[in-house]
Design a protein around this motif. Structure first.
Motif, PDB file in Angstrom:
ATOM      1  N   ALA A 105      33.337 -42.853   9.205  1.00 25.76           N
ATOM      2  CA  ALA A 105      33.152 -44.151   8.568  1.00 25.76           C
ATOM      3  C   ALA A 105      34.396 -44.307   7.501  1.00 25.76           C
ATOM      4  O   ALA A 105      34.804 -45.446   7.409  1.00 25.76           O
ATOM      5  N   SER A 106      34.445 -43.354   6.686  1.00 31.80           N
ATOM      6  CA  SER A 106      35.269 -43.690   5.509  1.00 31.80           C
ATOM      7  C   SER A 106      36.765 -43.735   6.131  1.00 31.80           C
ATOM      8  O   SER A 106      37.552 -44.574   5.708  1.00 31.80           O
ATOM      9  N   ILE A 107      37.281 -43.041   7.211  1.00 31.20           N
ATOM     10  CA  ILE A 107      38.457 -43.125   7.693  1.00 31.20           C
ATOM     11  C   ILE A 107      38.692 -44.308   8.509  1.00 31.20           C
ATOM     12  O   ILE A 107      39.730 -45.067   8.099  1.00 31.20           O
ATOM     13  N   LEU A 125      38.437 -50.276  16.175  1.00 29.21           N
ATOM     14  CA  LEU A 125      38.022 -49.903  15.055  1.00 29.21           C
ATOM     15  C   LEU A 125      36.381 -50.317  14.888  1.00 29.21           C
ATOM     16  O   LEU A 125      35.574 -49.661  14.543  1.00 29.21           O
ATOM     17  N   THR A 126      36.090 -51.748  15.270  1.00 28.97           N
ATOM     18  CA  THR A 126      34.717 -52.083  15.143  1.00 28.97           C
ATOM     19  C   THR A 126      33.784 -51.377  16.036  1.00 28.97           C
ATOM     20  O   THR A 126      32.712 -50.905  15.923  1.00 28.97           O
ATOM     21  N   SER A 127      34.242 -50.939  17.428  1.00 33.10           N
ATOM     22  CA  SER A 127      33.531 -50.470  18.517  1.00 33.10           C
ATOM     23  C   SER A 127      33.350 -48.931  17.950  1.00 33.10           C
ATOM     24  O   SER A 127      32.171 -48.540  18.157  1.00 33.10           O
ATOM     25  N   PHE A 128      34.179 -48.620  17.555  1.00 40.63           N
ATOM     26  CA  PHE A 128      33.982 -46.951  16.957  1.00 40.63           C
ATOM     27  C   PHE A 128      33.228 -47.021  15.968  1.00 40.63           C
ATOM     28  O   PHE A 128      32.318 -45.987  15.833  1.00 40.63           O
ATOM     29  N   LEU A 195      38.672 -39.391  19.769  1.00 41.09           N
ATOM     30  CA  LEU A 195      38.647 -40.719  19.596  1.00 41.09           C
ATOM     31  C   LEU A 195      39.323 -41.459  18.328  1.00 41.09           C
ATOM     32  O   LEU A 195      40.127 -42.360  18.478  1.00 41.09           O
ATOM     33  N   ILE A 196      38.803 -40.931  17.349  1.00 38.66           N
ATOM     34  CA  ILE A 196      39.554 -41.762  15.829  1.00 38.66           C
ATOM     35  C   ILE A 196      40.886 -41.286  15.889  1.00 38.66           C
ATOM     36  O   ILE A 196      41.464 -41.745  14.942  1.00 38.66           O
ATOM     37  N   MET A 197      41.286 -40.305  16.660  1.00 42.29           N
ATOM     38  CA  MET A 197      42.793 -39.912  16.510  1.00 42.29           C
ATOM     39  C   MET A 197      43.613 -40.878  17.306  1.00 42.29           C
ATOM     40  O   MET A 197      44.672 -41.063  16.928  1.00 42.29           O
ATOM     41  N   ILE A 198      43.059 -41.553  18.421  1.00 42.05           N
ATOM     42  CA  ILE A 198      43.688 -42.268  19.215  1.00 42.05           C
ATOM     43  C   ILE A 198      44.249 -43.451  18.474  1.00 42.05           C
ATOM     44  O   ILE A 198      45.333 -44.166  18.643  1.00 42.05           O
ATOM     45  N   ILE A 199      43.267 -44.344  17.757  1.00 40.56           N
ATOM     46  CA  ILE A 199      43.401 -45.501  17.025  1.00 40.56           C
ATOM     47  C   ILE A 199      44.909 -45.306  16.214  1.00 40.56           C
ATOM     48  O   ILE A 199      45.576 -46.378  16.345  1.00 40.56           O
ATOM     49  N   PRO A 200      44.813 -44.526  15.327  1.00 40.44           N
ATOM     50  CA  PRO A 200      45.939 -44.447  14.388  1.00 40.44           C
ATOM     51  C   PRO A 200      47.307 -44.102  15.288  1.00 40.44           C
ATOM     52  O   PRO A 200      48.358 -45.103  14.953  1.00 40.44           O
ATOM     53  N   ALA A 201      47.316 -43.464  16.427  1.00 43.82           N
ATOM     54  CA  ALA A 201      48.384 -43.371  17.131  1.00 43.82           C
ATOM     55  C   ALA A 201      48.565 -44.797  17.621  1.00 43.82           C
ATOM     56  O   ALA A 201      50.036 -45.067  17.637  1.00 43.82           O
ATOM     57  N   LEU A 223      44.523 -36.670  10.377  1.00 44.54           N
ATOM     58  CA  LEU A 223      44.082 -35.446   9.903  1.00 44.54           C
ATOM     59  C   LEU A 223      42.946 -34.640  10.645  1.00 44.54           C
ATOM     60  O   LEU A 223      42.496 -33.548  10.412  1.00 44.54           O
ATOM     61  N   GLY A 224      42.168 -35.526  11.000  1.00 48.31           N
ATOM     62  CA  GLY A 224      41.041 -35.118  11.637  1.00 48.31           C
ATOM     63  C   GLY A 224      41.182 -34.340  12.916  1.00 48.31           C
ATOM     64  O   GLY A 224      40.229 -33.487  13.540  1.00 48.31           O
TER      65      GLY A 224
END
Length: 376
Positions: A105-107, A125-128, A195-201, A223-224
């Motif tokens: 959540a912080s990320i 971001l909202t869906s995740f 999944l949270i690595m895909i969004i910044p990419a 970094l996750g």
């Protein structure tokens, strides 16, 4: 002399939260000194406090259940000792998933502050966030209620009836398939890490930067991936730990990997936020990349405008570049000279527009960590 791994296990249990404590302390100190504290910072502090609580529970569990000793070296434990150890174990389980959910959540809160205006990014971001919250609640409740009644998890040692040979003759409650539950939740945790690595990419890939720069920016923002690797290792270790043929489960330090995972997640999520600290107290640490993080001259700002937008040099100079002057950022040690702030329209890749909002020094330091003013 009795062979034991317990001192090593206890050392690992203390090591990771100690490193996380130093990291969070630097993050908090930097934010407070700059008079800026954001939602992602509050969230990570809560996650850290839970991680400290988890470390205490695992430490007490190790002592009470004689973890680190061969099973044949463990003395006969009383029912009270077994029940107390199970309570510590359950508390550890209940804290594990919420900590990782808070870190994620912080990320998400941090990525929201990068202000990417593309609908696909905002919706992602909202869906995740919703997915992360839902999994956190579901896994917590399932963990808490894995036995019926709940207290059966720790009091079955005294509540069950045994025959003359020591086998359970009648159970006072029921439990789910706990090993399968642990492995499934661990797999879901790794999946959300990916999944949270895909969004910044997706956020950085359309920017007009060299591929190596894009990869570097993504690696820092994601970094996750380190946590995902540790989570995968945890699945393998726990799978072996609960195999029927593994009768000497107590002689191991593998059970400490959960504490390592959550604390490394806290450390990794604090990486971008600590950029302001390095700029203030270790200004020479990143000298080799300073050219990509500072807009110190008219010519350089002009060049960056050309690189990102493809506009003519005259148009970029006339419309978007202000005269440089010393910024108030210097009091924070960032060394950024005053220029216009640019927003990149990544949806069209055809324009740089001045940022109409004035960013705080700490916000600027985070954006400039990636060589950008913001992502639009």
């Amino acid at each position: 002399m009795v062979e034991t791994l317990q001192p090593t296990a206890l050392g690992l249990i203390i090591l990771w939260p100690s490193l996380a404590t130093v990291t969070v302390a630097l993050r908090v100190y930097t934010r407070i000194s700059m008079r800026q504290f954001f939602l992602d910072d509050y969230t990570i502090v809560v996650a850290w406090s839970f991680a400290i609580g988890q470390a205490v529970m695992v430490y007490l569990y190790s002592l009470k259940s004689w973890q680190g000793y061969h099973y044949y070296d463990i003395p006969d434990l009383s029912v009270e000792d077994r029940m107390q150890a199970s309570k510590y174990d359950l508390a550890n389980q209940l804290l594990y998933n919420p900590i990782l959910a808070l870190v994620k959540a912080s990320i998400i809160f941090f990525l929201w502050r990068l202000e990417d205006k593309r609908k696909v990014i905002r919706w992602s971001l909202t869906s995740f966030f919703i997915l992360n919250l839902g999994l956190a609640i579901a896994t917590f409740l399932a963990d808490l209620c894995q036995c019926t009644p709940v207290a059966y998890y720790w009091n079955h040692y005294g509540a069950d009836e045994y025959d003359a040979e020591g086998n359970v003759a009648e159970k006072a409650g029921t439990c789910i398939q706990q090993v399968n539950f642990f492995l499934i939740t661990a797999g879901l945790s790794v999946l959300t890490d990916i999944l949270i690595m895909i969004i910044p990419a997706a956020m950085v890939w359309k920017l007009k930067l060299k591929r190596s720069k894009k990869i570097a920016v993504w690696a820092v923002m994601s970094l996750g991936w380190v946590v995902a690797v540790i989570g995968a290792v945890r699945i393998a270790l726990y799978y072996y730990r609960f195999q029927p043929e593994n009768i000497d489960r107590s002689y191991s330090v593998a059970y400490t990997i959960s504490g390592a995972e959550v604390n490394i997640a806290i450390i990794a999520s604090s990486g971008p936020a600590l950029k302001a600290f390095t700029k203030k107290y270790i200004p020479n640490l990143l000298d080799t990349s300073r050219g990509n993080m500072s807009y110190s001259t008219r010519g350089y700002a002009h060049g960056r405008a050309l690189e990102l937008s493809g506009y003519s040099s005259q148009k970029a100079t006339d419309n978007f570049v202000s005269q440089p002057g010393r910024s108030t950022d210097d009091q924070y040690g960032t060394g950024i000279l005053k220029t216009s702030s640019y927003d990149v329209d990544t949806s069209s890749q055809e324009a740089i527009v001045p940022n109409r909002s004035t960013r705080t020094p700490s916000e600027r330091s985070e954006f400039e960590f990636f060589g950008l003013k913001s992502i639009r």
